[in-house]
Design a protein around this motif. Sequence first.
Motif, PDB file in Angstrom:
ATOM      1  N   ASP A1140      -0.499  13.352  -0.362  1.00  0.00           N
ATOM      2  CA  ASP A1140      -0.368  12.790  -1.719  1.00  0.00           C
ATOM      3  C   ASP A1140       0.692  11.702  -1.770  1.00  0.00           C
ATOM      4  O   ASP A1140       0.535  10.688  -2.451  1.00  0.00           O
ATOM      5  N   GLY A1141       1.800  11.931  -1.046  1.00  0.00           N
ATOM      6  CA  GLY A1141       2.863  10.920  -1.010  1.00  0.00           C
ATOM      7  C   GLY A1141       2.374   9.629  -0.383  1.00  0.00           C
ATOM      8  O   GLY A1141       2.621   8.528  -0.904  1.00  0.00           O
ATOM      9  N   ALA A1142       1.680   9.760   0.749  1.00  0.00           N
ATOM     10  CA  ALA A1142       1.133   8.567   1.421  1.00  0.00           C
ATOM     11  C   ALA A1142       0.161   7.844   0.499  1.00  0.00           C
ATOM     12  O   ALA A1142       0.170   6.607   0.403  1.00  0.00           O
ATOM     13  N   LYS A1143      -0.643   8.620  -0.210  1.00  0.00           N
ATOM     14  CA  LYS A1143      -1.630   8.023  -1.123  1.00  0.00           C
ATOM     15  C   LYS A1143      -0.920   7.273  -2.253  1.00  0.00           C
ATOM     16  O   LYS A1143      -1.280   6.140  -2.589  1.00  0.00           O
ATOM     17  N   ALA A1144       0.129   7.903  -2.826  1.00  0.00           N
ATOM     18  CA  ALA A1144       0.869   7.257  -3.936  1.00  0.00           C
ATOM     19  C   ALA A1144       1.494   5.947  -3.481  1.00  0.00           C
ATOM     20  O   ALA A1144       1.456   4.944  -4.198  1.00  0.00           O
ATOM     21  N   ALA A1145       2.070   5.957  -2.271  1.00  0.00           N
ATOM     22  CA  ALA A1145       2.785   4.757  -1.805  1.00  0.00           C
ATOM     23  C   ALA A1145       1.842   3.645  -1.386  1.00  0.00           C
ATOM     24  O   ALA A1145       2.143   2.465  -1.564  1.00  0.00           O
ATOM     25  N   LEU A1146       0.689   4.024  -0.828  1.00  0.00           N
ATOM     26  CA  LEU A1146      -0.168   2.991  -0.222  1.00  0.00           C
ATOM     27  C   LEU A1146      -1.329   2.554  -1.111  1.00  0.00           C
ATOM     28  O   LEU A1146      -2.042   1.626  -0.754  1.00  0.00           O
ATOM     29  N   THR A1147      -1.513   3.219  -2.258  1.00  0.00           N
ATOM     30  CA  THR A1147      -2.615   2.784  -3.129  1.00  0.00           C
ATOM     31  C   THR A1147      -2.095   1.996  -4.327  1.00  0.00           C
ATOM     32  O   THR A1147      -2.849   1.640  -5.201  1.00  0.00           O
ATOM     33  N   THR A1148      -0.770   1.739  -4.355  1.00  0.00           N
ATOM     34  CA  THR A1148      -0.219   0.918  -5.447  1.00  0.00           C
ATOM     35  C   THR A1148      -0.203  -0.542  -4.997  1.00  0.00           C
ATOM     36  O   THR A1148      -0.337  -0.827  -3.808  1.00  0.00           O
ATOM     37  N   PRO A1149       0.002  -1.493  -5.952  1.00  0.00           N
ATOM     38  CA  PRO A1149       0.140  -2.901  -5.532  1.00  0.00           C
ATOM     39  C   PRO A1149       1.273  -3.021  -4.518  1.00  0.00           C
ATOM     40  O   PRO A1149       2.298  -2.342  -4.663  1.00  0.00           O
ATOM     41  N   SER A1150       1.075  -3.828  -3.533  1.00  0.00           N
ATOM     42  CA  SER A1150       1.992  -3.794  -2.385  1.00  0.00           C
ATOM     43  C   SER A1150       3.346  -4.407  -2.725  1.00  0.00           C
ATOM     44  O   SER A1150       3.442  -5.550  -3.119  1.00  0.00           O
ATOM     45  N   LEU A1186      -7.827   9.798   2.213  1.00  0.00           N
ATOM     46  CA  LEU A1186      -7.571   8.870   3.329  1.00  0.00           C
ATOM     47  C   LEU A1186      -8.442   7.630   3.230  1.00  0.00           C
ATOM     48  O   LEU A1186      -8.019   6.520   3.555  1.00  0.00           O
ATOM     49  N   SER A1187      -9.663   7.817   2.774  1.00  0.00           N
ATOM     50  CA  SER A1187     -10.561   6.667   2.612  1.00  0.00           C
ATOM     51  C   SER A1187     -10.028   5.724   1.543  1.00  0.00           C
ATOM     52  O   SER A1187     -10.051   4.495   1.702  1.00  0.00           O
ATOM     53  N   LEU A1188      -9.542   6.308   0.426  1.00  0.00           N
ATOM     54  CA  LEU A1188      -8.957   5.479  -0.641  1.00  0.00           C
ATOM     55  C   LEU A1188      -7.746   4.706  -0.123  1.00  0.00           C
ATOM     56  O   LEU A1188      -7.575   3.527  -0.420  1.00  0.00           O
ATOM     57  N   ILE A1189      -6.915   5.415   0.667  1.00  0.00           N
ATOM     58  CA  ILE A1189      -5.725   4.750   1.239  1.00  0.00           C
ATOM     59  C   ILE A1189      -6.167   3.591   2.127  1.00  0.00           C
ATOM     60  O   ILE A1189      -5.622   2.486   2.051  1.00  0.00           O
ATOM     61  N   LEU A1190      -7.172   3.841   2.940  1.00  0.00           N
ATOM     62  CA  LEU A1190      -7.638   2.805   3.870  1.00  0.00           C
ATOM     63  C   LEU A1190      -8.126   1.578   3.108  1.00  0.00           C
ATOM     64  O   LEU A1190      -7.780   0.443   3.451  1.00  0.00           O
ATOM     65  N   GLU A1191      -8.894   1.803   2.048  1.00  0.00           N
ATOM     66  CA  GLU A1191      -9.394   0.666   1.259  1.00  0.00           C
ATOM     67  C   GLU A1191      -8.237  -0.146   0.699  1.00  0.00           C
ATOM     68  O   GLU A1191      -8.246  -1.374   0.717  1.00  0.00           O
ATOM     69  N   SER A1192      -7.216   0.573   0.186  1.00  0.00           N
ATOM     70  CA  SER A1192      -6.058  -0.120  -0.390  1.00  0.00           C
ATOM     71  C   SER A1192      -5.288  -0.887   0.682  1.00  0.00           C
ATOM     72  O   SER A1192      -4.891  -2.030   0.484  1.00  0.00           O
ATOM     73  N   VAL A1193      -5.095  -0.242   1.815  1.00  0.00           N
ATOM     74  CA  VAL A1193      -4.320  -0.849   2.911  1.00  0.00           C
ATOM     75  C   VAL A1193      -5.022  -2.089   3.446  1.00  0.00           C
ATOM     76  O   VAL A1193      -4.389  -3.093   3.772  1.00  0.00           O
ATOM     77  N   LEU A1194      -6.337  -2.027   3.504  1.00  0.00           N
ATOM     78  CA  LEU A1194      -7.087  -3.168   4.043  1.00  0.00           C
ATOM     79  C   LEU A1194      -7.010  -4.380   3.132  1.00  0.00           C
ATOM     80  O   LEU A1194      -7.201  -5.510   3.568  1.00  0.00           O
ATOM     81  N   GLN A1195      -6.720  -4.153   1.846  1.00  0.00           N
ATOM     82  CA  GLN A1195      -6.629  -5.275   0.907  1.00  0.00           C
ATOM     83  C   GLN A1195      -5.228  -5.880   0.876  1.00  0.00           C
ATOM     84  O   GLN A1195      -5.026  -6.930   0.299  1.00  0.00           O
ATOM     85  N   ALA A1196      -4.241  -5.185   1.477  1.00  0.00           N
ATOM     86  CA  ALA A1196      -2.849  -5.662   1.433  1.00  0.00           C
ATOM     87  C   ALA A1196      -2.634  -6.766   2.471  1.00  0.00           C
ATOM     88  O   ALA A1196      -3.533  -7.102   3.238  1.00  0.00           O
ATOM     89  N   ASP A1197      -1.403  -7.288   2.454  1.00  0.00           N
ATOM     90  CA  ASP A1197      -1.025  -8.357   3.385  1.00  0.00           C
ATOM     91  C   ASP A1197      -1.190  -7.862   4.828  1.00  0.00           C
ATOM     92  O   ASP A1197      -0.534  -6.901   5.237  1.00  0.00           O
ATOM     93  N   PRO A1198      -2.065  -8.502   5.626  1.00  0.00           N
ATOM     94  CA  PRO A1198      -2.360  -7.977   6.968  1.00  0.00           C
ATOM     95  C   PRO A1198      -1.126  -7.898   7.869  1.00  0.00           C
ATOM     96  O   PRO A1198      -0.974  -6.971   8.651  1.00  0.00           O
ATOM     97  N   GLN A1199      -0.225  -8.874   7.761  1.00  0.00           N
ATOM     98  CA  GLN A1199       0.943  -8.851   8.658  1.00  0.00           C
ATOM     99  C   GLN A1199       1.850  -7.662   8.363  1.00  0.00           C
ATOM    100  O   GLN A1199       2.338  -6.991   9.255  1.00  0.00           O
ATOM    101  N   MET A1200       2.072  -7.396   7.067  1.00  0.00           N
ATOM    102  CA  MET A1200       2.958  -6.296   6.691  1.00  0.00           C
ATOM    103  C   MET A1200       2.340  -4.945   7.013  1.00  0.00           C
ATOM    104  O   MET A1200       3.031  -3.977   7.274  1.00  0.00           O
ATOM    105  N   MET A1201       0.999  -4.887   6.993  1.00  0.00           N
ATOM    106  CA  MET A1201       0.335  -3.589   7.081  1.00  0.00           C
ATOM    107  C   MET A1201      -0.245  -3.284   8.455  1.00  0.00           C
ATOM    108  O   MET A1201      -0.955  -2.294   8.604  1.00  0.00           O
TER     109      MET A1201
END
Length: 1741
Positions: A1140-1150, A1186-1201
Amino acid sequence: MADSGTIVRSCRELWTILLGRSALREPVQIEEELDKHWDRLHQGLSYYKPPSPASAQKLKENKDVAQALKEFGLRISKLMCLDEQQSVQLLQGYLQEDYRGTRDSLKVVLKDERQSQALLLKITDYYYEERMCLLRCILLLLTYFQDERHPYRVEYSNCVSKLEKDLVNNYQTQFKDLFNAEAPTWETHGPLMTECQVSLWFFQCLREQSLLLEILFLHYAYFEMTPSDLLSFTRMFKEQGFGLRQTNRHLVDKSMDALVERIGYLSSLILVEGMDIDFLHKCALEDRIQQHQFSSATDVVKVMDQLLVTFGDIHHHGPVLLAWVLLRHTLRPEETSPVVRRIGNTALQLGVFEYLSTMLKSLGASGNNCTASTAKMCIYGLLSFVVTSFEEDSLQTERGTTGSHLIDAACEVLSAPNLAEIFWEMKPNMGLGMILDSAVGMFPYKIAPLLQLLTALLSNKTTVKKVYNFLDKMSFYTEIHKHKPNDIISNDDETLWRRNTPKLLYPLGSGQTNLWLPQGVQGQVLIGPEQDFVVRWDYSYSAWTLFTCEVEMLLHVVSTADVLSHCARVKPILDLVHKIISTDWSVSDCLLPLTSRIYMLLQRLTSVMSPPVDVIASCVNCLSVLAARLPGKVWSSLQRTGFLPFSSNALTSLAQCISTEGMKAGNYGNLLVQIEQQKGEYPVTIAFLRLITTLVKGQLGSTQNNGLVPCVLLVLKEMLPTYHKWRYNTYGVRERIGCLILELIHAILNLSPEGESQGSAPTLQSLCIYSLANTEAGQAIVNIMGVGVDTIDVVLAAQPSSAGAEGPGQILIQTVKLAFSVTNNVIRLKPASDVVSPLEQALTQHGGHSNNLVVVLAKYIYHKHDPALPRLAIQLLKRLATVAPMSVYACLGSDAAAIRDAFLTRLQSKTEDMRIKVMILEFLTVAVETQPGLIELFLNLEVKESSEGSKEFLLGEWSCLHVVLDLIDSKQQGKYWCPPLLHRAALAFLLALWQDRRDSAISVLRSKERFWENLSTPLFGSLPPPSDTAEPCVLETCAFVMKILGLEIYYVVSASMEKSLKDCLQKFSNSRRYEYWSHYVKSLVCHVAEMEEEGICYFAETQMLIAAWRMLLILATTHSEVMHLTEDSTKLKLFMDVLDGAKAALTTPSSVPCLRLGSMMATLLLILLKQWKSVVAAAPDVLCPLSLILESVLQADPQMMERTKAKIFSALISVLQIQGLNGGEISRLPQLLLSVCETVKDESLALIDNTRLLRQVGETFEDEDSMETDSPRGQQKDRRDGVCVLALHLAKELCRSDEDGEQWVSVMRKVPVLPSVLRALELSLQSRHNLYFTEAALHLLLTLARTPQGATAVAGAGITQTICLPLLSVYEVSTASQSFSRKSQDSACWPSVYRLCMSLMESLLKTLRYTFINDALDFFGVHQERILQCLNAVRTVQSLACLDEADHTVGFLLQLSNFCKEWQFHLPKLLEDIQTNLCYLCQTCTYLLHSKKMLHHYLQVKNGEALPPGPLPRTSRLPQTPSKDSPSGGEREELEHKALLAVQCSLLKILSKTLATLQHFTPDCCQILLDQCMDLAEYRILFVLSFTTPAFDPDVPPSFGTLLATINVALSILSEMDKKKEPASLSIVSLASLEEVQALKSLLIFTMENCFYVLISQAVRCLRDHLIPPRDKQRLKQELSSELSTLLSSLSRHFRRGSPSSPASGILLLSQTKAATPKSSHEGQEPFIQLVQAFVRLVQR
């Protein structure tokens, strides 16, 4: 650590507490201290008693005081004439606070006469300081007991009300005693009372007199003085000559003049205050003078008259006489006798107004602000009443100068707080308003008095508006005429004039601002015809216009002789403007006509021959205020004036700047050298430094900052190194200039980097850093820091008793503090370099003690006045200890122990300022890692030899661990001496000990009672929710505790762990703290995610806590028993919180904080997935979040992520492997697949670009490494844990989960993933780059090829074209001998890529069959040479990697053998070669399996390695040997046997597949037995008619004997497996599990089946072949009949016995065979046995 005996709180400590500089800051604590020490405050200096026999006797009887201290106490008593017991208390206080040696050295000092005398003199100074501090405490109470803004007002007020009754009597008596005290002599006080000591005693006496009078003055400011008291004080002061007739006046020297003068001022003020003139004025106005206390005290008045008539010989008498005249005149005006007139005249003759202004200036400059402002209030009442009661003319002297002194005095008075507001609220014809009226009457003829008054009347924005409007509406214009002008009409008595013509007031050019006196204006002539005509015209105008004209006039006359007179008129204008814009910026626009002319004024005035320094300084001061708001505008206008230093060349490099090439000092530089340094006055320099500092702080930007470079260089090169050598007329100016220079440098070093680093030109910051590190400027800073604590104490002691924040001592302290801060910043910001800079050299040199700066820095710990000074010194020491290559301990030398004691004394003090304690602990924390010698000194561990001979460590008396243990004690938490910040610092220190593995200290700490309980206390508390966290340091505290516990658990084996720690961990688990902290950490992460817009102020602490919790959880996965984290339900809760913590941190605007925390949580999630598989298997849906996190992470800045993406992919792979794709999660699959495929496509395309780039720049790998390299150099895009590789692996897992392949097909239609992957794969194979990508891509394709749809898609995308030819480059560079790597098949290498390609072809052919046969044959044709090499290589190389390739190759041939006709048609020659090679391979395998000893020999000798070079098959990894030496005999034998078994299993798999393949090259048994018309020519005879055992010689062809031997070998292995052997013996059964043994048996039976099949088929083929002679056929029948009968009986016996399962558990895992294994039945006879029996019967016929 203090000495025995009760230590009484010192007066200095009490003063520090009352000031609020200690740890006691609560009002209750202050009240408690005041109550406790009330008696001391009440007694004042009488608290210190003279010696007495009773006291001496009591001291003698006191058993708690050491004898040496008693004896020394008696010597102190003799020297200071002090009570014996108090002398010992004084000694103990000195030893506790100020002694600069160790307790051991004290014993030596007390015995040595010379050293003990020096100690006595130091204690004398300490005693004097104690007496002063006692008086300062009273002064502090009187200063603030009625100040509503003060936090302790109520407590102070209560104390003063208790003291008030006796305070005056006590303190007046003490004053008299001091005044009349006889100077001590060596006869009365001992031989140490030298002339120098007597002088010090008298200086102290004067200081105490001054302080006592100050206390009395403040007391009478609030409490009424009775007439009798006034008379008493008057007599006393007259007798003492207002301090001038001291009993010991022969001792007064020049240095004491200021103190004597101050005593006079305060005496005079006490008498004026005692007359209560303010109340008298009030009574007079309200006509109730009878209420004044003196109206009824006629007797006192008469005596006072007689006394005051005798006054007049001392200037201090003036205010007293003036006040008395007012009193007498007001109370009985009808009785104003000649005596009163005489007294009044005497006051004027004494220059009373000049005296008043001098007195107020003196008190304001050096005294307590409260004393000065109270004095101003007192004199305000006096002046107001004087001006109201008497005509101003009567106050003039004959030269007319008194008027200006009156205004000076009025200005000084009006600068007191609130008086300006009171003034504007009064009627204009009352009090000081009359002086203002008088000044207006003479304006602008006399311009200065009015402006001086108005400047003093500016105190806030309201008064600014009043002053501005007052000047804006002037109604009189006064001017002077020598003679009567012609255009004037006057009346008869010449008292009124009228103008006939208009007059231009200023001779300025047309178009410029000016004033006209209009025609017909009337004016009053104030001074008659005998003197000059002073005319006051009745004319309305704005004084602001007049001021503009005055400035213009000065610009016109700047080069003439009139310049000085005009300057005198313009300076007050500039000072007024400066005060106005400083007080209220909003008026600045109205003053634009004036402020805009300042630049021209500056330019003109600085370029004349003798520039008016004071006017220039006023100009620069105005610009400083303007620059604070408009830095850019001020800077651009200033550049045109030529005032500032400038450069004629463009500044391009640091070297050019430092050389000052092309730089000019400007008008200011010339003025400094030619005028200011010559005169010793520096107003312009002070203003210049303030201006430059303001411009720097204004963050002008890089362009303007480059323009400031010459100014800053002038300061660094010409001022800082030499300012202390300049000539100075006024004391304190040098310190002020030094302070201002350092403030400028400090501001530059604290500039934010934005806009600082544009272009190649050096920045101000880099210039400062270089100059300070490498030039004389740095040495100047070192000299300032080297001032030392003793010098500062001397300067502070020489100050007037109650100097405020502006005293020379305070400025010196501020300068030293700035030097610390600047040095700290220079070291922090200096670019890394191998060369040691002169600054660093000066800081770290090990010279004699006079040169050793480290000792000087450390000794600032002895400074007690300003807690920030030692704190900043320690901070600099901390920085040096971190970065400098030196031993602080060595630098401290013999002072080390004493300094250690001083540090620890302050650290253990309960009243010490908390920030110093924190800094000391931070310094020690750094020292743990970087200063081993110093930390050993502070740890002070003592070694004790135990009876067994082992060493035991104990804490020494002066160990810092005593304090640290106290600070972490759970009983101390929450008390004032242990605030959270200090607790945190103590734990940080302990953590440093654990991280640095200081085992001696750790062993002592571990053994301390309740240590682990106290340490872990923070983890058992409940923290407020993250949104309410007031003390973020509590988060760090908990983090440190977690880290210490983690390190202890990690390093200490469970058996050796302290019981208390085990109990603590048990309690942690039982109290459900795992769940609590897991939830709290989750809520912290969620809070950061929610607050990302506003930002979170304590992110660093949050990150630290989460990192520590992560470490603890990771440890819990491997040490679950010790940490009592064994319940699956708890683990599941923890795991879900992390998710849940990982989801909260990684599904918000970066935002960066969220991404950091998200990355940390993702790491933890990944580790828990690997370690807690059983928990995750039972967890609810993990794939969805995890799938939701992945979708969010893939939309973030590629270098940072980049790294976070990789972690999420890994996590998804693990989840799929553990949980699989449950029915409920199928809905997420399409979206997840789409995301993954998009990533794979994008990453593949990026990889293509990257690989092409590498090839262009010629990045190639050496040929000899090409087959085995696993770390390609160059720009690294291909990593084992890279996003691309992991995305491919995740795609493979998803493909495996998608059983029917429907989802994959639909996604591949949307996303062109296969073409991208294949293009990248082709390029990678061609260039031999991207090994990990290549492997991962092939694994994905292999999984896809499993289903018909997937295989069709892969084949359709052009897999053959992708890998067929490029694959050649993978192995074609190797020669035949190098072809087969001995590297393990597990490690990533290019041969494994080849094997994967072979498997892919096999899988595609198996799935697609005829559709793919042509591609398969093409592949086979291209790689035929390698395939044949591989089949032959088994005979020469038996490494697992080589056998693995053979296994893959035979697997591919097995599938290809299903299409013999197509193969025969396309590649007939190759088919024959393969058949031959397979037969030989069969012979080789059988031989090697049959002859174990030979195989063992080959593994040892032929291959040169006894053990396999890499690990065994994947789950049978061999344990690492503990050392590089060979393992012992038994271990080695076992390891070799395991290796041998692994090779045998591989050979068996190859053999089984080879026979299965050969089965397709020989006629079908049923067909050849039953079909008589079968075309035998279609099948070759594969085995020759021979029945010898198989040979290892390649010249011996495979025969029927080979096949029979194969069956025998399989049967013997089966028999061996069935036998129950002794446990010690080594066999397959003893090394394998039940499942593995069963699989191996199936494989053996499968091998025998195929072997019988091939044997029978080939035998019938021979028997039916007419070309074979009948005799050979007969022999064949006989041999087969005999051999097969024997085999059959053995087989029958085997199957009748059944297969007993072995109880042994092995580690050998066999891969499943590629070919299908026939289902064997142990009931009755096996089908293949029946077949063989039938064949035997056929042969025997």
